[in-house]
Design a protein around this motif. Structure first.
Motif, PDB file in Angstrom:
ATOM      1  N   PHE A  75       0.824  -1.206   0.000  1.00  0.00           N
ATOM      2  CA  PHE A  75       0.000   0.000   0.000  1.00  0.00           C
ATOM      3  C   PHE A  75       0.857   1.254   0.000  1.00  0.00           C
ATOM      4  N   TRP A  76       1.981   1.253   0.729  1.00  0.00           N
ATOM      5  CA  TRP A  76       2.869   2.424   0.681  1.00  0.00           C
ATOM      6  C   TRP A  76       3.347   2.665  -0.743  1.00  0.00           C
ATOM      7  N   GLN A  77       3.751   1.587  -1.429  1.00  0.00           N
ATOM      8  CA  GLN A  77       4.263   1.755  -2.789  1.00  0.00           C
ATOM      9  C   GLN A  77       3.167   2.245  -3.733  1.00  0.00           C
ATOM     10  N   ALA A  78       1.981   1.651  -3.625  1.00  0.00           N
ATOM     11  CA  ALA A  78       0.870   2.073  -4.487  1.00  0.00           C
ATOM     12  C   ALA A  78       0.463   3.514  -4.173  1.00  0.00           C
ATOM     13  N   PHE A  79       0.527   3.897  -2.905  1.00  0.00           N
ATOM     14  CA  PHE A  79       0.201   5.262  -2.483  1.00  0.00           C
ATOM     15  C   PHE A  79       1.205   6.252  -3.070  1.00  0.00           C
ATOM     16  N   ARG A  80       2.490   5.911  -3.005  1.00  0.00           N
ATOM     17  CA  ARG A  80       3.524   6.772  -3.603  1.00  0.00           C
ATOM     18  C   ARG A  80       3.339   6.882  -5.119  1.00  0.00           C
ATOM     19  N   ASP A  81       3.065   5.758  -5.764  1.00  0.00           N
ATOM     20  CA  ASP A  81       2.856   5.762  -7.217  1.00  0.00           C
ATOM     21  C   ASP A  81       1.665   6.627  -7.600  1.00  0.00           C
ATOM     22  N   LEU A  82       0.576   6.512  -6.840  1.00  0.00           N
ATOM     23  CA  LEU A  82      -0.626   7.305  -7.104  1.00  0.00           C
ATOM     24  C   LEU A  82      -0.326   8.793  -6.941  1.00  0.00           C
ATOM     25  N   ALA A  83       0.362   9.159  -5.885  1.00  0.00           N
ATOM     26  CA  ALA A  83       0.716  10.566  -5.675  1.00  0.00           C
ATOM     27  C   ALA A  83       1.582  11.080  -6.821  1.00  0.00           C
ATOM     28  N   ALA A  84       2.545  10.284  -7.258  1.00  0.00           N
ATOM     29  CA  ALA A  84       3.424  10.691  -8.359  1.00  0.00           C
ATOM     30  C   ALA A  84       2.629  10.871  -9.651  1.00  0.00           C
ATOM     31  N   ARG A  85       1.697   9.956  -9.940  1.00  0.00           N
ATOM     32  CA  ARG A  85       0.870  10.076 -11.147  1.00  0.00           C
ATOM     33  C   ARG A  85       0.025  11.333 -11.111  1.00  0.00           C
ATOM     34  N   GLN A  86      -0.356  11.777  -9.923  1.00  0.00           N
ATOM     35  CA  GLN A  86      -1.170  12.986  -9.785  1.00  0.00           C
ATOM     36  C   GLN A  86      -0.303  14.222  -9.552  1.00  0.00           C
ATOM     37  N   ASP A  87       0.998  14.045  -9.683  1.00  0.00           N
ATOM     38  CA  ASP A  87       1.969  15.131  -9.499  1.00  0.00           C
ATOM     39  C   ASP A  87       1.790  15.802  -8.140  1.00  0.00           C
ATOM     40  N   MET A  88       1.661  14.968  -7.108  1.00  0.00           N
ATOM     41  CA  MET A  88       1.470  15.433  -5.738  1.00  0.00           C
ATOM     42  C   MET A  88       2.486  14.745  -4.835  1.00  0.00           C
ATOM     43  N   THR A  89       2.750  15.350  -3.691  1.00  0.00           N
ATOM     44  CA  THR A  89       3.507  14.652  -2.659  1.00  0.00           C
ATOM     45  C   THR A  89       2.557  13.716  -1.928  1.00  0.00           C
ATOM     46  N   ILE A  90       3.105  12.731  -1.224  1.00  0.00           N
ATOM     47  CA  ILE A  90       2.215  11.863  -0.453  1.00  0.00           C
ATOM     48  C   ILE A  90       1.566  12.642   0.686  1.00  0.00           C
ATOM     49  N   ALA A 129       0.515  15.774   0.491  1.00  0.00           N
ATOM     50  CA  ALA A 129      -0.613  16.498  -0.110  1.00  0.00           C
ATOM     51  C   ALA A 129      -1.777  15.552  -0.392  1.00  0.00           C
ATOM     52  N   LEU A 130      -1.467  14.366  -0.913  1.00  0.00           N
ATOM     53  CA  LEU A 130      -2.527  13.397  -1.193  1.00  0.00           C
ATOM     54  C   LEU A 130      -3.167  12.925   0.113  1.00  0.00           C
ATOM     55  N   ALA A 131      -2.360  12.668   1.132  1.00  0.00           N
ATOM     56  CA  ALA A 131      -2.901  12.250   2.429  1.00  0.00           C
ATOM     57  C   ALA A 131      -3.789  13.339   3.021  1.00  0.00           C
ATOM     58  N   THR A 132      -3.401  14.592   2.853  1.00  0.00           N
ATOM     59  CA  THR A 132      -4.210  15.702   3.352  1.00  0.00           C
ATOM     60  C   THR A 132      -5.563  15.731   2.660  1.00  0.00           C
ATOM     61  N   ARG A 133      -5.577  15.517   1.347  1.00  0.00           N
ATOM     62  CA  ARG A 133      -6.835  15.487   0.606  1.00  0.00           C
ATOM     63  C   ARG A 133      -7.719  14.319   1.064  1.00  0.00           C
ATOM     64  N   ILE A 134      -7.112  13.147   1.214  1.00  0.00           N
ATOM     65  CA  ILE A 134      -7.864  11.972   1.675  1.00  0.00           C
ATOM     66  C   ILE A 134      -8.400  12.222   3.080  1.00  0.00           C
ATOM     67  N   ASP A 135      -7.573  12.808   3.944  1.00  0.00           N
ATOM     68  CA  ASP A 135      -7.971  13.105   5.316  1.00  0.00           C
ATOM     69  C   ASP A 135      -9.195  14.013   5.354  1.00  0.00           C
ATOM     70  N   ALA A 136      -9.219  15.004   4.478  1.00  0.00           N
ATOM     71  CA  ALA A 136     -10.331  15.959   4.447  1.00  0.00           C
ATOM     72  C   ALA A 136     -11.640  15.305   4.000  1.00  0.00           C
ATOM     73  N   GLU A 137     -11.542  14.210   3.264  1.00  0.00           N
ATOM     74  CA  GLU A 137     -12.735  13.558   2.696  1.00  0.00           C
ATOM     75  C   GLU A 137     -13.155  12.294   3.447  1.00  0.00           C
ATOM     76  N   ARG A 138     -12.415  11.883   4.471  1.00  0.00           N
ATOM     77  CA  ARG A 138     -12.588  10.545   5.044  1.00  0.00           C
ATOM     78  C   ARG A 138     -13.731  10.379   6.032  1.00  0.00           C
ATOM     79  N   ARG A 195      -9.457   1.851  -4.851  1.00  0.00           N
ATOM     80  CA  ARG A 195     -10.389   2.392  -5.857  1.00  0.00           C
ATOM     81  C   ARG A 195      -9.648   2.927  -7.080  1.00  0.00           C
ATOM     82  N   ASP A 196      -8.496   3.551  -6.847  1.00  0.00           N
ATOM     83  CA  ASP A 196      -7.695   4.040  -7.961  1.00  0.00           C
ATOM     84  C   ASP A 196      -7.207   2.877  -8.831  1.00  0.00           C
TER      85      ASP A 196
END
Length: 78
Positions: free
Chosen positions: A29-44, A46-55, A70-71
């Motif tokens: 999951f860490w690797q997939a999370f890093r890959d997802l953030a990179a594909r979205q041109d975000m830091t992990i 920033a992506l965690a902050t977005r997920i946190d706001a929606e959780r 889901r991604d």
């Protein structure tokens, strides 16, 4: 040859809106999370902050796992 992927959660620190927090996820999951953030041109962070706001009332680690899953499912359908 790649080292074996650990099934045990690994704790990493993240910074969400200026506050440090620890999240435990399995290596895959860490690797997939890093890959997802990179594909979205975000830091992990920033992506965690977005997920946190929606959780809502779900734990952050669970919310990250579901977001990653889901991604990956959406990628497989295209």
């Amino acid at each position: 040859m790649k080292p074996p992927v650990s099934a045990r959660p690994v704790k990493h620190s993240l910074t969400l809106r200026g506050h440090r927090t620890s999240v435990s996820l399995e290596d895959a999951f860490w690797q997939a999370f890093r890959d997802l953030a990179a594909r979205q041109d975000m830091t992990i962070n920033a992506l965690a902050t977005r997920i946190d706001a929606e959780r809502g009332d779900v734990g952050l680690a669970s919310a990250i796992r579901v977001h990653v899953l889901r991604d990956l499912q959406a990628m497989r359908q295209t």
